[in-house]
Design a protein around this motif. Structure first.
Motif, PDB file in Angstrom:
ATOM      1  N   CYS A  77       5.453   5.812   4.036  1.00  0.00           N
ATOM      2  CA  CYS A  77       4.043   5.723   3.665  1.00  0.00           C
ATOM      3  C   CYS A  77       3.268   5.091   4.821  1.00  0.00           C
ATOM      4  O   CYS A  77       3.840   4.376   5.641  1.00  0.00           O
ATOM      5  CB  CYS A  77       3.868   4.892   2.403  1.00  0.00           C
ATOM      6  N   GLN A 129       0.190   1.519   0.109  1.00  0.00           N
ATOM      7  CA  GLN A 129       0.422   2.873  -0.371  1.00  0.00           C
ATOM      8  C   GLN A 129       1.835   2.994  -0.956  1.00  0.00           C
ATOM      9  O   GLN A 129       2.032   3.616  -2.007  1.00  0.00           O
ATOM     10  CB  GLN A 129       0.230   3.876   0.761  1.00  0.00           C
ATOM     11  N   ALA A 130       2.824   2.395  -0.309  1.00  0.00           N
ATOM     12  CA  ALA A 130       4.199   2.431  -0.797  1.00  0.00           C
ATOM     13  C   ALA A 130       4.304   1.745  -2.163  1.00  0.00           C
ATOM     14  O   ALA A 130       4.970   2.248  -3.073  1.00  0.00           O
ATOM     15  CB  ALA A 130       5.138   1.774   0.212  1.00  0.00           C
TER      16      ALA A 130
END
Length: 100
Positions: free
Chosen positions: A53, A58-59
């Motif tokens: 990511c 975001q991850a």
């Protein structure tokens, strides 16, 4: 700095979904019993999916999304069967009683 969303298959066949900035170190921690409480009780663990990511944020977002998925949907992702994901997202409700 980027991040990774990952899925581990635990010794009991269950899946663990997590996120990290350093996938190699985090996998070693899980395998050594130094990871999450969930995986410590279910050793050994095997990395079965990893998604790079753009950021750890975001991850983490992706991790939380996948944690709510069914086993079938997680397995479709693991197996690269992305075309199955939409169908596995649809909920079916059984009607109780006829009422008519």
């Amino acid at each position: 700095m980027g991040g990774y969303m990952y899925i581990l298959r635990c010794g009991d066949g269950s899946y663990y979904v997590g996120s990290t900035r350093d996938i190699i170190t985090r996998l070693r921690q899980h395998q050594a019993g130094e990871g999450a409480e969930y995986t410590r009780r279910r050793l050994p663990v095997e990395l079965v999916f990893v998604q790079p990511c753009e950021s750890i944020v975001q991850a983490y977002w992706f991790e939380k999304k996948v944690q709510n998925w069914s086993r079938a949907k997680r397995e479709a992702l693991i197996n690269g069967e992305l075309h199955l994901l939409p169908g596995l997202s649809k909920k079916t409700f059984k009607r109780s009683g006829s009422g008519e």
